[in-house]
Design a protein around this motif. Structure first.
Motif, PDB file in Angstrom:
ATOM      1  N   ALA A  76       2.353  -4.790   5.644  1.00  0.00           N
ATOM      2  CA  ALA A  76       4.469  -4.364   5.329  1.00  0.00           C
ATOM      3  C   ALA A  76       3.936  -2.979   4.846  1.00  0.00           C
ATOM      4  O   ALA A  76       5.475  -1.953   5.483  1.00  0.00           O
ATOM      5  CB  ALA A  76       4.606  -5.137   4.840  1.00  0.00           C
ATOM      6  N   ASP A  77       3.199  -2.380   4.163  1.00  0.00           N
ATOM      7  CA  ASP A  77       3.192  -1.511   3.463  1.00  0.00           C
ATOM      8  C   ASP A  77       2.083  -0.136   2.791  1.00  0.00           C
ATOM      9  O   ASP A  77       1.010  -0.330   2.261  1.00  0.00           O
ATOM     10  CB  ASP A  77       4.675  -1.003   2.453  1.00  0.00           C
ATOM     11  N   SER A  78       1.333  -0.003   3.964  1.00  0.00           N
ATOM     12  CA  SER A  78      -0.258   1.480   3.786  1.00  0.00           C
ATOM     13  C   SER A  78       0.239   1.995   2.361  1.00  0.00           C
ATOM     14  O   SER A  78      -1.741   2.195   1.878  1.00  0.00           O
ATOM     15  CB  SER A  78      -0.346   1.281   4.670  1.00  0.00           C
ATOM     16  N   ARG A  79       0.652   1.852   1.536  1.00  0.00           N
ATOM     17  CA  ARG A  79       0.360   2.676   0.866  1.00  0.00           C
ATOM     18  C   ARG A  79      -0.091   1.230  -1.453  1.00  0.00           C
ATOM     19  O   ARG A  79       0.018   2.617  -1.212  1.00  0.00           O
ATOM     20  CB  ARG A  79       2.592   3.483   0.039  1.00  0.00           C
ATOM     21  N   LEU A  80       0.377   0.894  -0.850  1.00  0.00           N
ATOM     22  CA  LEU A  80      -0.105  -0.876  -1.138  1.00  0.00           C
ATOM     23  C   LEU A  80      -1.061  -1.156  -1.167  1.00  0.00           C
ATOM     24  O   LEU A  80      -1.285  -2.176   0.358  1.00  0.00           O
ATOM     25  CB  LEU A  80       1.108  -1.426  -1.707  1.00  0.00           C
ATOM     26  N   TRP A  81      -1.970  -1.416  -1.856  1.00  0.00           N
ATOM     27  CA  TRP A  81      -3.594  -1.871  -1.670  1.00  0.00           C
ATOM     28  C   TRP A  81      -3.945  -3.664  -2.543  1.00  0.00           C
ATOM     29  O   TRP A  81      -3.464  -3.362  -3.912  1.00  0.00           O
ATOM     30  CB  TRP A  81      -4.307  -0.830  -1.543  1.00  0.00           C
ATOM     31  N   ASP A  82      -4.052  -4.267  -1.030  1.00  0.00           N
ATOM     32  CA  ASP A  82      -3.971  -6.069  -2.098  1.00  0.00           C
ATOM     33  C   ASP A  82      -4.977  -6.214  -2.101  1.00  0.00           C
ATOM     34  O   ASP A  82      -6.069  -6.177  -1.418  1.00  0.00           O
ATOM     35  CB  ASP A  82      -3.686  -6.384  -1.129  1.00  0.00           C
ATOM     36  N   TRP A  83      -5.378  -6.928  -3.389  1.00  0.00           N
ATOM     37  CA  TRP A  83      -6.625  -7.854  -4.205  1.00  0.00           C
ATOM     38  C   TRP A  83      -7.608  -8.343  -2.879  1.00  0.00           C
ATOM     39  O   TRP A  83      -6.301  -9.404  -2.541  1.00  0.00           O
ATOM     40  CB  TRP A  83      -6.501  -8.269  -4.950  1.00  0.00           C
ATOM     41  N   GLU A  84      -8.184  -8.546  -2.224  1.00  0.00           N
ATOM     42  CA  GLU A  84      -9.037  -9.540  -0.946  1.00  0.00           C
ATOM     43  C   GLU A  84     -10.214  -9.857  -1.269  1.00  0.00           C
ATOM     44  O   GLU A  84     -10.208 -10.921  -1.034  1.00  0.00           O
ATOM     45  CB  GLU A  84      -9.820  -8.739  -0.143  1.00  0.00           C
ATOM     46  N   GLY A  85     -10.344 -10.354  -2.792  1.00  0.00           N
ATOM     47  CA  GLY A  85     -11.825 -11.053  -3.764  1.00  0.00           C
ATOM     48  C   GLY A  85     -12.903 -10.230  -4.335  1.00  0.00           C
ATOM     49  O   GLY A  85     -12.399  -8.640  -4.423  1.00  0.00           O
TER      50      GLY A  85
END
Length: 88
Positions: A76-85
């Motif tokens: 939804a917002d590629s400026r934010l990168w979520d932790w995946e492990g």
């Protein structure tokens, strides 16, 4: 951009008197996990590379020194990168 001024950039030395973002650079905010709140400098990355995310070295992840933590772009917002492990 004003809210980024006081933020620390991933990879900046802890004793750096100015560990924040630099003018003319492009950043992604890391969300969750061991690097939560840091900024990742992605200046010069291709669109393909940006879509792949990153495996970032950290001593504070699940695997300690030598381990990596994985972050990827939020749909939804590629400026934010979520932790995946974490990975060894």
């Amino acid at each position: 951009m004003d809210e980024l001024i006081r933020r620390r950039v991933y990879g900046a030395d802890h004793d750096d008197p100015d560990p924040g973002p630099r003018p003319g650079h492009e950043y992604r905010e890391l969300v969750g996990g061991p690097l939560d709140g840091l900024l990742l400098d992605v200046t010069g990355w291709t669109r393909t590379r940006l879509g792949e995310g990153a495996a970032l070295g950290t001593e504070i992840g699940s695997y300690g020194p030598g381990g990596r933590t994985l972050y990827g772009p939020r749909a939804a917002d590629s400026r934010l990168w979520d932790w995946e492990g974490d990975t060894p």
